[in-house]
Write a protein that holds these residues in place. Structure first.
Motif, mmCIF file in Angstrom:
data_model
loop_
_atom_site.group_PDB
_atom_site.id
_atom_site.type_symbol
_atom_site.label_atom_id
_atom_site.label_comp_id
_atom_site.label_asym_id
_atom_site.label_seq_id
_atom_site.Cartn_x
_atom_site.Cartn_y
_atom_site.Cartn_z
ATOM 1 N N SER A 351 0.831 -1.212 0.000
ATOM 2 C CA SER A 351 0.000 0.000 0.000
ATOM 3 C C SER A 351 0.861 1.255 0.000
ATOM 4 C CB SER A 351 -0.918 0.004 1.223
ATOM 5 O OG SER A 351 -1.819 -1.082 1.186
ATOM 6 N N VAL A 352 1.947 1.224 0.772
ATOM 7 C CA VAL A 352 2.872 2.358 0.791
ATOM 8 C C VAL A 352 3.435 2.601 -0.610
ATOM 9 C CG1 VAL A 352 5.109 3.165 1.653
ATOM 10 C CG2 VAL A 352 3.480 2.103 3.230
ATOM 11 N N LEU A 353 3.855 1.536 -1.263
ATOM 12 C CA LEU A 353 4.411 1.655 -2.616
ATOM 13 C C LEU A 353 3.368 2.207 -3.584
ATOM 14 C CD1 LEU A 353 6.266 -1.787 -2.738
ATOM 15 C CD2 LEU A 353 7.369 0.455 -2.665
ATOM 16 N N ALA A 354 2.161 1.658 -3.523
ATOM 17 C CA ALA A 354 1.107 2.090 -4.450
ATOM 18 C C ALA A 354 0.768 3.565 -4.253
ATOM 19 C CB ALA A 354 -0.131 1.222 -4.249
ATOM 20 N N ARG A 355 0.693 4.009 -3.006
ATOM 21 C CA ARG A 355 0.368 5.417 -2.748
ATOM 22 C C ARG A 355 1.425 6.344 -3.321
ATOM 23 N NH1 ARG A 355 0.795 6.932 2.097
ATOM 24 N NH2 ARG A 355 1.225 5.026 3.265
ATOM 25 N N HIS A 356 2.696 5.979 -3.133
ATOM 26 C CA HIS A 356 3.757 6.862 -3.623
ATOM 27 C C HIS A 356 3.907 6.800 -5.141
ATOM 28 C CE1 HIS A 356 4.804 8.272 0.256
ATOM 29 N NE2 HIS A 356 5.138 7.091 0.716
ATOM 30 N N TYR A 357 3.661 5.645 -5.745
ATOM 31 C CA TYR A 357 3.651 5.574 -7.207
ATOM 32 C C TYR A 357 2.529 6.455 -7.765
ATOM 33 C CZ TYR A 357 7.017 1.723 -7.735
ATOM 34 O OH TYR A 357 8.164 0.958 -7.760
ATOM 35 N N SER A 359 1.155 9.106 -6.333
ATOM 36 C CA SER A 359 1.520 10.515 -6.122
ATOM 37 C C SER A 359 2.550 10.980 -7.141
ATOM 38 C CB SER A 359 2.072 10.709 -4.704
ATOM 39 O OG SER A 359 1.082 10.406 -3.738
ATOM 40 N N ALA A 360 3.414 10.060 -7.558
ATOM 41 C CA ALA A 360 4.463 10.408 -8.524
ATOM 42 C C ALA A 360 3.973 10.339 -9.964
ATOM 43 C CB ALA A 360 5.665 9.483 -8.337
ATOM 44 N N GLY A 361 2.698 9.992 -10.146
ATOM 45 C CA GLY A 361 2.149 9.913 -11.496
ATOM 46 C C GLY A 361 2.451 8.615 -12.217
ATOM 47 N N LEU A 362 2.999 7.634 -11.507
ATOM 48 C CA LEU A 362 3.339 6.342 -12.109
ATOM 49 C C LEU A 362 2.179 5.379 -11.891
ATOM 50 C CD1 LEU A 362 7.028 6.176 -10.833
ATOM 51 C CD2 LEU A 362 6.240 6.836 -13.112
ATOM 52 N N LYS A 363 1.074 5.658 -12.560
ATOM 53 C CA LYS A 363 -0.158 4.931 -12.293
ATOM 54 C C LYS A 363 -0.108 3.475 -12.723
ATOM 55 C CE LYS A 363 -3.316 8.827 -11.960
ATOM 56 N NZ LYS A 363 -4.656 9.357 -12.311
ATOM 57 N N GLU A 364 0.636 3.177 -13.785
ATOM 58 C CA GLU A 364 0.713 1.780 -14.226
ATOM 59 C C GLU A 364 1.378 0.913 -13.154
ATOM 60 O OE1 GLU A 364 2.489 1.288 -18.026
ATOM 61 O OE2 GLU A 364 0.951 2.476 -19.082
ATOM 62 N N LYS A 365 2.432 1.437 -12.547
ATOM 63 C CA LYS A 365 3.096 0.693 -11.478
ATOM 64 C C LYS A 365 2.186 0.556 -10.269
ATOM 65 C CE LYS A 365 7.972 1.484 -12.519
ATOM 66 N NZ LYS A 365 9.301 1.871 -11.969
ATOM 67 N N ALA A 366 1.455 1.631 -9.964
ATOM 68 C CA ALA A 366 0.532 1.583 -8.826
ATOM 69 C C ALA A 366 -0.567 0.558 -9.070
ATOM 70 C CB ALA A 366 -0.070 2.964 -8.583
ATOM 71 N N GLU A 367 -1.132 0.562 -10.280
ATOM 72 C CA GLU A 367 -2.215 -0.370 -10.592
ATOM 73 C C GLU A 367 -1.743 -1.811 -10.524
ATOM 74 O OE1 GLU A 367 -4.273 0.574 -14.213
ATOM 75 O OE2 GLU A 367 -4.223 2.713 -13.766
ATOM 76 N N ALA A 368 -0.521 -2.076 -10.963
ATOM 77 C CA ALA A 368 0.010 -3.441 -10.907
ATOM 78 C C ALA A 368 0.078 -3.939 -9.461
ATOM 79 C CB ALA A 368 1.401 -3.484 -11.548
ATOM 80 N N ILE A 369 0.477 -3.065 -8.552
ATOM 81 C CA ILE A 369 0.552 -3.451 -7.140
ATOM 82 C C ILE A 369 -0.840 -3.661 -6.569
ATOM 83 C CG2 ILE A 369 1.183 -2.645 -4.830
ATOM 84 C CD1 ILE A 369 3.599 -1.293 -6.083
ATOM 85 N N VAL A 370 -1.776 -2.784 -6.927
ATOM 86 C CA VAL A 370 -3.142 -2.908 -6.408
ATOM 87 C C VAL A 370 -3.768 -4.218 -6.874
ATOM 88 C CG1 VAL A 370 -5.453 -1.889 -6.397
ATOM 89 C CG2 VAL A 370 -3.446 -0.414 -6.268
#
Length: 609
Positions: A351-357, A359-370
């Protein structure tokens, strides 16, 4: 560990530290101890090549770490300060059991931040087990008969209920007591849990071991403060004054954001030759992440020197620190090191990683973690729904929020209800948030903290009248409000352009004296006065923060000095005030100081004036 520490130094190479890199030795040395006006003490700062010990919190003399570490450059900004998100994280702070069952205990509660909750999870006292070494089980705890008897006890005392329990010849074994205490803690009914321990001890109904004393110490610290908790240790039989007792006090010092006391107890544990595990170092990391990121490398170097392996909680703190500093490359390097150590990220870490991805605009990386958190069968992973609701909302995915809510809607827990309210609020879908809130209101007896989720949504959307209606509803239902409600109220009136009303609410909250307003509550009002160039009221709020114990933060001085800049007047003695608090200006603050320096006037500026 060397790789991990090297990752902590990346911030400097990215230009985030102002001025020359400092060279430091981690060595807490004796200093003169002066109590400030609020009765709390300022945290230590790195200066003159040493980490100075904070003012003595317990008045028990001086302490020092008896070792130093090798010379190296520091990570992060000089004078790095905490953000509002550091101090008052709502996400993850709502427990399934945050229900109001006993108003006598609610008055003692504070709205701790996410990190404080994680810290107590690591301590294994947050669920109040008689044996804190046992792992807590996920999901809803079974309610014991003893717990229900305590719950129904009239008035402020539970002694009559306990006496009646014994008279009826009912079982009062360790298993029954443990279950009752866990349930009381999960509901944050700390007052009744402490009364139970005191009754057991005075009536000699339980042979206390160190974990029992530690649990009682934890409750005293929460209800009566750190000084009372430290004094309680002296009443514990010497044979039980071990590592568990002191780490419990250490965790409470850290959860109350008191760096002075945390450093003090850390040193005392070393003086007593008690084991200093990763848990103890994590308390320092947690606070330095908030108060002074440049000291994180100091702690990592100490851990390396003492051969202390970092825990998953250690890595989570470091990942969050990197993300807060917008150092995504550094965050990923820490993640690689974590995996190399054989530690796979859990849901909280993901969750920490997804939130910071995000915030940084790296939505593809965030979505992969989610998607990884969700797994292949969400019905089997329903425990992850609350986390998923928030993460999908952060990504702006309303369809996914709707899909997740449908999965848990048939049999939701309160944590999922509140996460859904928050998620719809994040997406600016107020009607959907209100609908879910009404469902929760009908199903449970919500407390003020629960209601603050919707109240904050109204504040964020400048919906003053709806906010006032909700406050009236809370009052009509006898809900006692605390720091989170005050925070939402203050923001509600600030967004409506009425900073004076917001200030009045804060003043009334301070006068109640039972609980301390949040750091961000003070800062929200201070920022408004600073924008106006209102030096008098800015200094007034700054002074109130000091009295409440919120001292030695660069962010406070930055906002205060901005008031002087906007008023176009010099700030006499401001450098001396920074020096007195052992604060080193970062780049932003250094530039501000130039603008308010009373001695930089020249002939040209005189002509312009």
């Amino acid at each position: 560990m060397w790789t991990l520490r090297r990752a902590s130094l990346r911030l400097r190479s990215q230009g985030l530290n102002a001025g020359a890199a400092r060279v430091s030795f981690v060595n807490l040395v004796p200093t003169t101890c002066v109590e400030n006006e609020g009765g709390t003490h300022q945290s230590g700062q790195i200066t003159n090549g040493r980490l100075l010990s904070a003012d003595a919190f317990f008045g028990t003399g001086r302490t020092s770490l008896n070792y130093a570490v090798a010379r190296r450059e520091l990570s992060s900004q000089a004078g790095s300060s905490s953000t509002k998100e550091d101090d008052d994280v709502l996400e993850g702070g709502l427990s399934e059991m945050d229900l109001s069952h006993g108003s006598d205990d609610d008055a003692h509660l504070s709205d701790g931040d996410e990190d404080a909750g994680k810290l107590n999870d690591e301590l294994d006292l947050s669920d109040g087990e008689i044996d804190p070494t046992k792992k807590k089980s996920p999901g809803r705890l079974p309610e014991s008969e003893l717990f229900n008897a305590i719950l129904k006890a009239p008035g402020l005392s539970i002694d009559s209920a306990l006496n009646k329990w014994v008279e009826q010849g009912k079982e009062l074994g360790r298993k029954e007591i443990s279950s009752a205490v866990r349930n009381l803690r999960r509901r944050k009914m700390y007052g009744r849990a402490l009364q139970l321990f005191q009754w057991l001890e005075s009536n000699k109904k339980l042979e206390f071991v160190e974990s029992d004393y530690a649990s009682q110490l934890d409750l005293i610290a929460k209800l009566r403060g750190l000084l009372k908790a430290e004094k309680y240790i002296q009443s514990v039989p010497e044979s039980f004054r071990g590592e568990l007792l002191y780490r419990t006090l250490l965790a409470n010092c850290a959860s109350q954001n008191n760096l002075a006391a945390t450093e003090k107890i850390f040193n005392k544990m070393k003086d007593l030759d008690l084991p200093l595990t990763a848990f103890a170092y994590n308390q320092l990391l947690l606070l330095y992440k908030k108060l002074d990121k440049k000291k994180i490398a100091d702690v990592l170097l100490l851990m390396e020197k003492e051969n202390i392996k970092p825990s998953i909680f250690t890595f989570r703190i470091l990942l969050d620190a990197k993300g807060q500093s917008n150092d995504i490359a550094g965050m990923e390097q820490v993640l690689e090191t974590m995996k190399a150590e054989g530690i796979e990220p859990d849901v909280q870490t993901q969750s920490v990683l997804a939130r910071h991805y995000t915030s940084a605009g790296l939505k593809e990386k965030a979505e992969a973690i989610v998607k990884e958190i969700e797994g292949e069968n969400l019905k089997e992973n329903q425990w992850a729904c609350a986390t998923l609701l928030r993460l999908y909302a952060n990504l702006g995915k309303a369809d996914e929020v709707e899909r997740i809510w449908k999965v848990c809607k048939s049999k939701p827990r309160i944590v999922e209800f509140l996460a859904a309210v928050e998620a719809w609020g994040t997406l600016k879908k107020i009607e959907e948030a209100e609908a879910v809130f009404e469902m929760a209101w009908k199903k449970w007896k919500l407390n003020a903290k629960n209601c603050s989720v919707l109240l904050m949504i109204y504040a964020n959307n400048k919906m003053l009248e709806k906010g006032k209606d909700l406050i009236k509803r809370m009052a009509d239902n006898g809900l006692k409000i605390g720091p989170m409600t005050w925070n939402a109220l203050v923001k509600l009136y600030i967004e409506a352009g009425d900073v004076e009303k917001a200030d009045s609410i804060l003043q009334k909250a301070i006068q109640q004296g039972e609980l301390q307003p949040m750091f961000s509550t003070y800062m929200a009002i201070l920022e408004q006065y600073a924008k106006r160039g209102d030096i008098h009221n800015s200094e007034k709020i700054f002074h109130r923060m000091r009295k409440s114990g919120y001292t030695s933060r660069i962010s406070q001085f930055q906002v205060l000095i901005q008031a002087y800049i906007n008023a176009k007047v010099p700030a006499y003695g401001i450098r001396e005030r920074l020096k007195a608090d052992n604060l080193f200006p970062n780049k932003t603050l250094a530039n501000q100081l130039l603008l308010v320096d009373a001695f930089r006037k020249n002939a040209v500026s005189d002509l312009l004036d």
